[in-house]
Design an enzyme around this catalytic site. Sequence first.
Site, PDB file in Angstrom:
ATOM      1  N   GLY A   1     -18.988  -1.208  31.470  1.00 16.41           N
ATOM      2  CA  GLY A   1     -18.877   0.137  32.012  1.00 16.41           C
ATOM      3  C   GLY A   1     -18.904   1.213  30.946  1.00 16.41           C
ATOM      4  O   GLY A   1     -19.621   1.108  29.947  1.00 16.41           O
TER       5      GLY A   1
ATOM      6  N   ASP B   1     -16.683   1.996  28.795  1.00  9.39           N
ATOM      7  CA  ASP B   1     -16.143   1.475  27.535  1.00  9.39           C
ATOM      8  C   ASP B   1     -17.269   0.911  26.665  1.00  9.39           C
ATOM      9  O   ASP B   1     -17.426   1.277  25.487  1.00  9.39           O
ATOM     10  CB  ASP B   1     -15.108   0.385  27.888  1.00  9.39           C
ATOM     11  CG  ASP B   1     -14.177   0.037  26.747  1.00  9.39           C
ATOM     12  OD1 ASP B   1     -14.303   0.645  25.669  1.00  9.39           O
ATOM     13  OD2 ASP B   1     -13.326  -0.850  26.941  1.00  9.39           O
TER      14      ASP B   1
ATOM     15  N   SER C   1     -10.644   4.278  36.101  1.00  9.85           N
ATOM     16  CA  SER C   1     -10.187   3.231  37.037  1.00  9.85           C
ATOM     17  C   SER C   1     -11.053   3.045  38.287  1.00  9.85           C
ATOM     18  O   SER C   1     -10.762   2.154  39.085  1.00  9.85           O
ATOM     19  CB  SER C   1      -8.730   3.459  37.499  1.00  9.85           C
ATOM     20  OG  SER C   1      -7.807   3.052  36.507  1.00  9.85           O
ATOM     21  N   THR C   2     -12.095   3.840  38.466  1.00  8.39           N
ATOM     22  CA  THR C   2     -12.852   3.734  39.727  1.00  8.39           C
ATOM     23  C   THR C   2     -14.069   2.817  39.627  1.00  8.39           C
ATOM     24  O   THR C   2     -14.838   2.701  40.577  1.00  8.39           O
ATOM     25  CB  THR C   2     -13.306   5.113  40.245  1.00  8.39           C
ATOM     26  OG1 THR C   2     -14.238   5.687  39.314  1.00  8.39           O
ATOM     27  CG2 THR C   2     -12.124   6.042  40.435  1.00  8.39           C
ATOM     28  N   GLY C   3     -14.240   2.167  38.475  1.00  6.95           N
ATOM     29  CA  GLY C   3     -15.321   1.199  38.329  1.00  6.95           C
ATOM     30  C   GLY C   3     -14.769  -0.202  38.493  1.00  6.95           C
ATOM     31  O   GLY C   3     -14.287  -0.585  39.571  1.00  6.95           O
TER      32      GLY C   3
HETATM   33  P1  ADP Z   1     -12.543   1.225  34.832  1.00  2.11           P
HETATM   34  O1  ADP Z   1     -12.419  -0.138  34.223  1.00  2.11           O
HETATM   35  O2  ADP Z   1     -11.457   2.182  34.358  1.00  2.11           O
HETATM   36  O3  ADP Z   1     -12.675   1.169  36.324  1.00  2.11           O
HETATM   37  P2  ADP Z   1     -15.436   1.543  34.407  1.00  2.11           P
HETATM   38  O4  ADP Z   1     -16.080   1.803  33.099  1.00  2.11           O
HETATM   39  O5  ADP Z   1     -15.687   0.234  35.065  1.00  2.11           O
HETATM   40  O6  ADP Z   1     -13.860   1.847  34.162  1.00  2.11           O
HETATM   41  O7  ADP Z   1     -15.846   2.679  35.427  1.00  2.11           O
HETATM   42  C1  ADP Z   1     -15.348   3.982  35.405  1.00  2.11           C
HETATM   43  C2  ADP Z   1     -16.420   4.933  35.841  1.00  2.11           C
HETATM   44  O8  ADP Z   1     -17.266   5.224  34.718  1.00  2.11           O
HETATM   45  C3  ADP Z   1     -17.344   4.405  36.937  1.00  2.11           C
HETATM   46  O9  ADP Z   1     -17.505   5.419  37.905  1.00  2.11           O
HETATM   47  C4  ADP Z   1     -18.663   4.183  36.199  1.00  2.11           C
HETATM   48  O10 ADP Z   1     -19.777   4.384  37.053  1.00  2.11           O
HETATM   49  C5  ADP Z   1     -18.600   5.258  35.156  1.00  2.11           C
HETATM   50  N1  ADP Z   1     -19.496   5.130  33.994  1.00  2.11           N
HETATM   51  C6  ADP Z   1     -20.090   4.029  33.474  1.00  2.11           C
HETATM   52  N2  ADP Z   1     -20.825   4.362  32.397  1.00  2.11           N
HETATM   53  C7  ADP Z   1     -20.687   5.698  32.219  1.00  2.11           C
HETATM   54  C8  ADP Z   1     -21.206   6.657  31.284  1.00  2.11           C
HETATM   55  N3  ADP Z   1     -22.031   6.293  30.295  1.00  2.11           N
HETATM   56  N4  ADP Z   1     -20.841   7.969  31.429  1.00  2.11           N
HETATM   57  C9  ADP Z   1     -20.011   8.349  32.426  1.00  2.11           C
HETATM   58  N5  ADP Z   1     -19.496   7.505  33.319  1.00  2.11           N
HETATM   59  C10 ADP Z   1     -19.823   6.203  33.233  1.00  2.11           C
END
Ligand code: ADP
Length: 194
Positions: free
Chosen positions: A54, A56, A139-141
């Site tokens: 994601g 991260d 947290s929404t992913g």
């Molecule tokens: P978590 O583990 O906190 O849920 P995630 O990374 O899985 O975090 O998802 C959090 C949000 O970040 C999701 O809505 C995902 O679509 C979004 N996301 C993923 N990549 C990016 C990016 N490069 N820029 C902005 N948002 C992103």
Amino acid sequence: MVFRWVLLASAQRGSEMKISVGESVLELVRGDITRQETEAIVNAANSRLAGGGGVDGAIHRAGGPRILEECRAIGGCPTGRAVITSGANLKAKYVIHTVGPVYRGGGRGEAELLGSAYLESLKLAAGNDVRSISFPSISTGAYGYPIAGAARIALNTVVAFLEESGAVWLVRFVLFSEADLKVYEDELREIGAD
Ligand code: ADP
């Protein structure tokens, strides 16, 4: 919650919304957080600060290995707290790594922990003289927090902070999809209408 906000811009096609809270600006955009030029960007990290998927993974890829080295030196971060590293190869000077809760039905303090993740990130920004900061939707992913509820907590926490503190001038939410942006826009309108 009582606060004053002024709608500065809301594009017809729903691509951006901007409000003013006190002297500061809160904006919602669709985009990639790794490309933001705010002084800090926030990472939705895990508590081991080990990198992952994601947002991260995207931040570590774009920023280069130095961020992970700094994370290893810090060691870890409990849920609801935040730590800071350099931005390494990113345009942002700093990455603030915060750990949102894994959603397990809502009865395990998830709302408080999510609010704390935003608030601790903002406090850390202010303590490092950061004037502009971009947040993803924490947290929404992979962590599964339902987005409407998460958006409301995120926006309420940021608005309350901006009302209290003039330290941060710009808070930008960078939503990865049009659908997520729309949810944040709707929640922001609802908060303003309360
Ligand atoms: P978590 O583990 O906190 O849920 P995630 O990374 O899985 O975090 O998802 C959090 C949000 O970040 C999701 O809505 C995902 O679509 C979004 N996301 C993923 N990549 C990016 C990016 N490069 N820029 C902005 N948002 C992103």
